[in-house]
Enzyme design. Structure first.
Site, mmCIF file in Angstrom:
data_model
loop_
_atom_site.group_PDB
_atom_site.id
_atom_site.type_symbol
_atom_site.label_atom_id
_atom_site.label_comp_id
_atom_site.label_asym_id
_atom_site.label_seq_id
_atom_site.Cartn_x
_atom_site.Cartn_y
_atom_site.Cartn_z
ATOM 1 N N ILE A 1 8.945 -3.897 18.236
ATOM 2 C CA ILE A 1 8.938 -5.303 18.579
ATOM 3 C C ILE A 1 7.491 -5.759 18.746
ATOM 4 C CG2 ILE A 1 9.782 -7.159 19.744
ATOM 5 C CD1 ILE A 1 11.679 -5.315 18.272
ATOM 6 N N GLN B 1 -15.853 1.077 -18.186
ATOM 7 C CA GLN B 1 -14.520 0.415 -18.876
ATOM 8 C C GLN B 1 -13.432 0.864 -17.829
ATOM 9 O OE1 GLN B 1 -13.250 1.605 -22.606
ATOM 10 N NE2 GLN B 1 -14.836 0.237 -23.791
ATOM 11 N N GLU C 1 10.584 -6.304 8.257
ATOM 12 C CA GLU C 1 11.101 -7.590 7.499
ATOM 13 C C GLU C 1 12.128 -7.275 6.400
ATOM 14 O OE1 GLU C 1 10.801 -10.835 8.460
ATOM 15 O OE2 GLU C 1 9.056 -10.656 9.813
#
Ligand code: TGC
Ligand code: FAD
Length: 407
Positions: free
Chosen positions: A185, A302, A386
């Site tokens: 938490i 590149q 989440e």
């Protein structure tokens, strides 16, 4: 945006800043923003550059949350940005909310986390499901940071499947008796108040407001994280906690209530992840121009250009996806599945960019002198909390097929 709280701008001289970040806006997305949206974002950016980015690496290394920034977060509207001003929020729209999350996570996901939890997982449920007394008692203090909150959904044995939670409360006549435990938490170790999701005797999920100091309620800190180190994480332990009956939020019950809060926080993460990606890209671009090997800047090779070109392409795609999602949120038309798509895409995009940017920095990239490794480590939490990367894929899968593949 009438009714919004305007900020006192405190101009800070650019030469005072060590943070060389420059925002990148390849498709001129700023042209879609209002002056007020840009003002709030830029004011937050200036403060973060001066007061937060110079200290963040140190706090990350020490695995400590920088408590001294809480007031500044409140002053810049980062606690409850879209909560109405009558309750102390900034009263801004969803795109401004997103822009603030982007700036915070540009500095560190842990700082954005603190704001996400306070705003979407504590203030939002109190505003949406609480009573008028709850709103008046908690929201103004949460908006300034005078009070810090946390959100307890995940349990040791129930992460992706919160519906299986075992934390429960019994009706004892004049109070509820709460038992159980929550894990992982954010803000728990120092939170003054916890929004806790628990089942009643019939198995229905409800939100309870649990205040620090209630007998039987403890919040031990979890240690040993290699990610999100500047954010404090802990457990919530409820051992026969007597919760006053008026602390139950009556507005909505069922798992849909915490999931509505998650929609709001996940939307903020979609914006936040772009911030982390921008910081990595910005650092890699600068490093590639300044560092020479074989008598040429790295930027002239590149293979380096391929990395940089792909980074800005992915960032630009994410910016457009997320801006449109913000418009839909402002109109009340964004679906949970659309939010899942943006959270999943943008965090994945950011973690890949952090990895590529780290490579451009060579060995220096593994040090705290550059932000890429810290962002990369942080994003390992963001891709899990989440709703994990795969859970969000299954949400999209269910949305397009109509068939749940969770169980
Ligand atoms: P399912 O049967 O699909 O749904 C149960 C009820 O909820 C409703 N619902 C939603 N309502 C609003 N918004 C949403 N996004 C919703 N998704 C579902 C649904 O309609 C149903 O309502 P009803 O009335 O029929 O009961 O639920 P399920 O048990 O099959 O699980 C679905 C699943 C897996 C998608 C969901 O549980 C999930 O999202 N799991 C991931 C868990 C998660 O995200 N946990 C996050 C914990 S908090 C956190 O990580 C904070 S980190 C903060 C920080 O530091 O930034
Ligand atoms: P599990 O659910 O055990 O999943 C493990 C793996 O299995 C994952 O890869 C997952 O995608 C996969 N998996 C699970 N189910 C399925 C399935 N049906 N199909 C396919 N694959 C599946 N929670 C809170 O409530 N409040 C907070 O403030 C909070 N803060 C956090 C802060 C941090 C730093 C972290 C790391 C976590 C935090 N969490 C918080 C918890 C977070 O939401 C959970 O970690 C997350 O939901 C995943 O749960 P889990 O870790 O138990 O993984």
């Amino acid at each position: 945006m009438s009714g919004t709280k305007l900020l006192d701008l405190n101009p800070i001289k650019l030469e005072e800043m060590t943070d060389r970040y420059e925002a990148h806006d390849y498709y001129l997305m700023d042209e879609f923003l209002t002056d007020e949206q840009k003002l709030m974002r830029d004011s937050l950016r200036t403060w973060l550059k001066k007061d937060v980015s110079p200290i963040i690496e140190d706090y990350f290394e020490r695995a400590e949350f920088p408590h001294q920034i809480v007031k500044g977060l409140g002053d810049h509207g980062c606690f409850g940005p879209y909560i109405p001003t009558e309750y102390g929020g900034a009263g801004v729209d969803q795109i401004t909310y997103g822009l603030l999350m982007q700036e915070l996570e540009r500095v560190d996901s842990g700082i954005r986390s603190t704001s996400s939890v306070q705003s979407s997982l504590v203030m939002y449920p109190i505003y949406k499901f609480g009573t008028e007394e709850h709103r008046k008692k908690y929201l103004p203090k949460l908006a300034t940071g005078e009070m810090i909150g946390c959100f307890g959904l995940t349990e040791p044995d129930h992460g992706s499947n919160p519906g299986g939670m075992v934390t429960n409360f019994k009706d004892m006549g004049d109070h509820y008796l709460l038992n159980g435990a929550k894990m992982w938490i954010s803000n728990a170790p120092f939170a003054d108040v916890a929004v806790v999701w628990a089942k009643d005797e019939s198995g229905r999920v409800h939100g309870l407001i649990v205040d620090r100091g209630m007998e039987g309620f403890s919040t031990p800190e979890m240690h040993g994280k290699h990610s999100l180190r500047a954010s404090a994480t802990g457990e919530l332990i409820f051992d026969n906690v007597k919760v006053p009956k008026e602390n139950l939020m009556p507005g909505k019950s069922g798992l849909g209530a915490p999931l509505m809060c998650l929609d709001s926080a996940r939307y903020g993460i979609a914006w936040g992840a772009i911030g982390a990606a921008l910081d990595c890209y910005d650092s890699a671009l600068r490093y590639a121009k300044e560092r020479t090997q074989f008598d040429k800047p790295l930027a002239a090779f590149q293979l380096t250009q391929k990395k940089l070109a792909e980074m800005i392409t992915e960032i630009t795609k994410a910016q457009m996806l997320t801006f449109r999602l913000g418009q839909l949120r402002n109109e009340g038309r964004a679906t949970s599945a659309q939010i899942s798509m943006a959270k999943r895409n943008n965090v994945d995009m950011a973690i890949n960019i952090a990895r590529e940017a780290r490579q451009i920095h060579g060995a220096m990239g593994i040090t705290g002198e550059y932000p890429c490794m810290r962002h990369m480590a942080n994003l390992e939490s963001v891709i899990t909390y989440e709703g994990t990367h795969d859970i969000h894929l299954l949400i999209t899968g269910m949305d397009v097929t109509g068939i749940s593949a969770f169980k």
